[in-house]
Design a protein around this motif. Structure first.
Motif, PDB file in Angstrom:
ATOM      1  N   THR A 128       6.449  27.154  -9.678  1.00  0.00           N
ATOM      2  CA  THR A 128       7.701  27.859  -9.970  1.00  0.00           C
ATOM      3  C   THR A 128       8.584  27.892  -8.722  1.00  0.00           C
ATOM      4  N   GLU A 129       9.795  28.430  -8.877  1.00  0.00           N
ATOM      5  CA  GLU A 129      10.706  28.575  -7.740  1.00  0.00           C
ATOM      6  C   GLU A 129      10.184  29.520  -6.672  1.00  0.00           C
ATOM      7  N   ALA A 130       9.215  30.353  -7.012  1.00  0.00           N
ATOM      8  CA  ALA A 130       8.617  31.246  -6.011  1.00  0.00           C
ATOM      9  C   ALA A 130       7.856  30.441  -4.949  1.00  0.00           C
ATOM     10  N   ALA A 131       7.522  29.195  -5.262  1.00  0.00           N
ATOM     11  CA  ALA A 131       6.859  28.272  -4.332  1.00  0.00           C
ATOM     12  C   ALA A 131       5.568  28.854  -3.752  1.00  0.00           C
ATOM     13  N   VAL A 132       4.789  29.501  -4.619  1.00  0.00           N
ATOM     14  CA  VAL A 132       3.509  30.070  -4.193  1.00  0.00           C
ATOM     15  C   VAL A 132       2.375  29.081  -4.469  1.00  0.00           C
ATOM     16  N   GLU A 133       2.343  28.541  -5.675  1.00  0.00           N
ATOM     17  CA  GLU A 133       1.278  27.606  -6.065  1.00  0.00           C
ATOM     18  C   GLU A 133       1.755  26.169  -5.870  1.00  0.00           C
ATOM     19  N   VAL A 134       1.149  25.489  -4.905  1.00  0.00           N
ATOM     20  CA  VAL A 134       1.538  24.131  -4.545  1.00  0.00           C
ATOM     21  C   VAL A 134       0.885  23.130  -5.491  1.00  0.00           C
ATOM     22  N   ILE A 135       1.676  22.222  -6.026  1.00  0.00           N
ATOM     23  CA  ILE A 135       1.151  21.083  -6.781  1.00  0.00           C
ATOM     24  C   ILE A 135       1.023  19.896  -5.836  1.00  0.00           C
ATOM     25  N   PHE A 136       2.052  19.662  -5.032  1.00  0.00           N
ATOM     26  CA  PHE A 136       2.035  18.601  -4.028  1.00  0.00           C
ATOM     27  C   PHE A 136       2.970  18.992  -2.898  1.00  0.00           C
ATOM     28  N   ARG A 137       2.540  18.738  -1.662  1.00  0.00           N
ATOM     29  CA  ARG A 137       3.398  18.983  -0.504  1.00  0.00           C
ATOM     30  C   ARG A 137       3.317  17.761   0.407  1.00  0.00           C
ATOM     31  N   GLY A 138       4.439  17.061   0.551  1.00  0.00           N
ATOM     32  CA  GLY A 138       4.473  15.873   1.402  1.00  0.00           C
ATOM     33  C   GLY A 138       4.720  16.238   2.858  1.00  0.00           C
ATOM     34  N   ASP A 139       4.324  15.319   3.737  1.00  0.00           N
ATOM     35  CA  ASP A 139       4.544  15.503   5.168  1.00  0.00           C
ATOM     36  C   ASP A 139       6.034  15.579   5.478  1.00  0.00           C
ATOM     37  N   VAL A 140       6.371  16.371   6.470  1.00  0.00           N
ATOM     38  CA  VAL A 140       7.750  16.461   6.957  1.00  0.00           C
ATOM     39  C   VAL A 140       7.999  15.274   7.874  1.00  0.00           C
ATOM     40  N   ILE A 141       9.150  14.602   7.662  1.00  0.00           N
ATOM     41  CA  ILE A 141       9.526  13.483   8.532  1.00  0.00           C
ATOM     42  C   ILE A 141      10.907  13.746   9.112  1.00  0.00           C
ATOM     43  N   THR A 142      11.125  13.249  10.314  1.00  0.00           N
ATOM     44  CA  THR A 142      12.416  13.393  10.985  1.00  0.00           C
ATOM     45  C   THR A 142      13.234  12.142  10.750  1.00  0.00           C
ATOM     46  N   GLY A 143      14.457  12.330  10.253  1.00  0.00           N
ATOM     47  CA  GLY A 143      15.305  11.192   9.901  1.00  0.00           C
ATOM     48  C   GLY A 143      15.994  10.574  11.081  1.00  0.00           C
ATOM     49  N   PRO A 144      16.454   9.385  10.896  1.00  0.00           N
ATOM     50  CA  PRO A 144      16.269   8.584   9.694  1.00  0.00           C
ATOM     51  C   PRO A 144      14.861   7.976   9.660  1.00  0.00           C
ATOM     52  N   ALA A 145      14.208   8.114   8.503  1.00  0.00           N
ATOM     53  CA  ALA A 145      12.851   7.589   8.305  1.00  0.00           C
ATOM     54  C   ALA A 145      12.551   7.546   6.819  1.00  0.00           C
ATOM     55  N   GLN A 146      11.559   6.730   6.470  1.00  0.00           N
ATOM     56  CA  GLN A 146      11.150   6.613   5.075  1.00  0.00           C
ATOM     57  C   GLN A 146       9.642   6.845   4.991  1.00  0.00           C
ATOM     58  N   ILE A 147       9.218   7.328   3.818  1.00  0.00           N
ATOM     59  CA  ILE A 147       7.794   7.544   3.552  1.00  0.00           C
ATOM     60  C   ILE A 147       7.590   7.488   2.039  1.00  0.00           C
ATOM     61  N   SER A 148       6.404   7.103   1.619  1.00  0.00           N
ATOM     62  CA  SER A 148       6.054   7.141   0.195  1.00  0.00           C
ATOM     63  C   SER A 148       5.040   8.249  -0.016  1.00  0.00           C
ATOM     64  N   TYR A 149       5.336   9.117  -0.954  1.00  0.00           N
ATOM     65  CA  TYR A 149       4.417  10.194  -1.329  1.00  0.00           C
ATOM     66  C   TYR A 149       3.755   9.799  -2.647  1.00  0.00           C
ATOM     67  N   THR A 150       2.458   9.960  -2.746  1.00  0.00           N
ATOM     68  CA  THR A 150       1.724   9.627  -3.963  1.00  0.00           C
ATOM     69  C   THR A 150       0.908  10.834  -4.394  1.00  0.00           C
ATOM     70  N   PHE A 151       1.027  11.222  -5.660  1.00  0.00           N
ATOM     71  CA  PHE A 151       0.276  12.359  -6.191  1.00  0.00           C
ATOM     72  C   PHE A 151       0.202  12.218  -7.703  1.00  0.00           C
ATOM     73  N   THR A 152      -0.531  13.113  -8.345  1.00  0.00           N
ATOM     74  CA  THR A 152      -0.671  13.099  -9.799  1.00  0.00           C
ATOM     75  C   THR A 152       0.131  14.252 -10.390  1.00  0.00           C
ATOM     76  N   ALA A 153       0.944  13.956 -11.401  1.00  0.00           N
ATOM     77  CA  ALA A 153       1.727  14.995 -12.086  1.00  0.00           C
ATOM     78  C   ALA A 153       0.774  15.964 -12.787  1.00  0.00           C
ATOM     79  N   PRO A 154       1.189  17.206 -12.969  1.00  0.00           N
ATOM     80  CA  PRO A 154       0.352  18.161 -13.701  1.00  0.00           C
ATOM     81  C   PRO A 154       0.021  17.656 -15.107  1.00  0.00           C
ATOM     82  N   GLU A 155      -1.134  18.037 -15.613  1.00  0.00           N
ATOM     83  CA  GLU A 155      -1.557  17.667 -16.969  1.00  0.00           C
ATOM     84  C   GLU A 155      -0.788  18.456 -18.027  1.00  0.00           C
ATOM     85  N   GLU A 156      -0.347  19.637 -17.656  1.00  0.00           N
ATOM     86  CA  GLU A 156       0.348  20.541 -18.589  1.00  0.00           C
ATOM     87  C   GLU A 156       1.852  20.245 -18.581  1.00  0.00           C
TER      88      GLU A 156
END
Length: 178
Positions: A128-156
Motif C-alpha cells: 500500500t501507499e503506507a510503504a510498510v510491507e515491501v514486495i520488492f525494493r531495488g538498489d539505489v543508483i546515482t544518475g546517470p546510470a541504468q540497472i535492471s531489477y528482476t522480481f516476481t509480481a504478487p500472486e494476488e
C-alpha cells in the motif's frame, strides 16, 4: 661339600625367582575373544524441489566518472509464466509513467534508467501507499546510470504501490496486478 651347598643355593634361588603365584596355582593363558560388530547405515531422507531462478548481469555506467561496473542479480522466480519487461526512467525527480500493469505471479523485469545527474533514485513496490510491507525494493543508483531489477509480481491480483524510496512524495505510481 661347599660346591654342593653353592649349587643347592643356586637352584633354590632360581626356583624362587620363577614362582610368583600361590603354591599349586598356575597363571592362565589369555584366550582371544571374538567380537562381531554390526553396523547399520541409514540414508537420510531428502526431498528434491525444483525452482527456477534467473540471473541477470547488469552493466551500470556512471556517466559522471565513466566508470562501468557489472552487477549480477539473482532473483528466484516461482512462476512458470512469461516474463514482463518494462522500461522505466527517472528525470527531473519524476518517473516517465505513473502506472505499471502485470499478470499475477509473473516474472517482472524493470529496465530502470536514472537520467538525473548526481541524483539517487530506485524503484520499489509495496502492498500500500503506507510503504510498510515491501514486495520488492531495488538498489539505489546515482544518475546517470541504468540497472535492471528482476522480481516476481504478487500472486494476488489487485492495486499495489510503487515509488522511489529516495523521493517518496514525488515519484509514485500504481502497480496493478491482473
Amino acid at each position: 661339600m661347599v660346591r654342593l651347598l653353592a649349587l643347592a643355593a643356586l637352584v633354590a634361588l632360581v626356583m624362587a625367582a620363577g614362582c610368583t603365584g600361590e603354591p599349586g596355582t598356575t597363571t592362565p593363558t589369555p584366550t582371544p575373544i571374538e567380537t562381531t560388530v554390526t553396523e547399520t547405515v541409514t540414508e537420510p531422507v531428502t526431498e528434491t524441489m525444483t525452482e527456477t531462478a534467473t540471473e541477470t548481469t547488469v552493466e551500470v555506467v556512471n556517466e559522471t566518472t565513466n566508470e562501468t561496473t557489472n552487477e549480477t542479480e539473482t532473483e528466484e522466480i516461482v512462476s512458470s509464466g512469461e516474463s514482463v519487461t518494462f522500461d522505466l526512467s527517472a528525470l527531473n525527480n519524476q518517473f516517465n509513467t505513473d502506472e505499471i500493469s502485470v499478470p499475477a505471479g509473473a516474472p517482472v523485469i524493470i529496465n530502470f534508467d536514472n537520467q538525473d545527474e548526481g541524483v539517487d533514485h530506485n524503484f520499489a513496490v509495496y502492498e500500500t501507499e503506507a510503504a510498510v510491507e515491501v514486495i520488492f525494493r531495488g538498489d539505489v543508483i546515482t544518475g546517470p546510470a541504468q540497472i535492471s531489477y528482476t522480481f516476481t509480481a504478487p500472486e494476488e491480483p489487485g492495486d499495489y504501490f510503487f515509488r522511489c524510496d529516495v523521493h517518496p512524495a514525488q515519484m509514485t505510481g500504481r502497480f496493478v496486478v491482473t
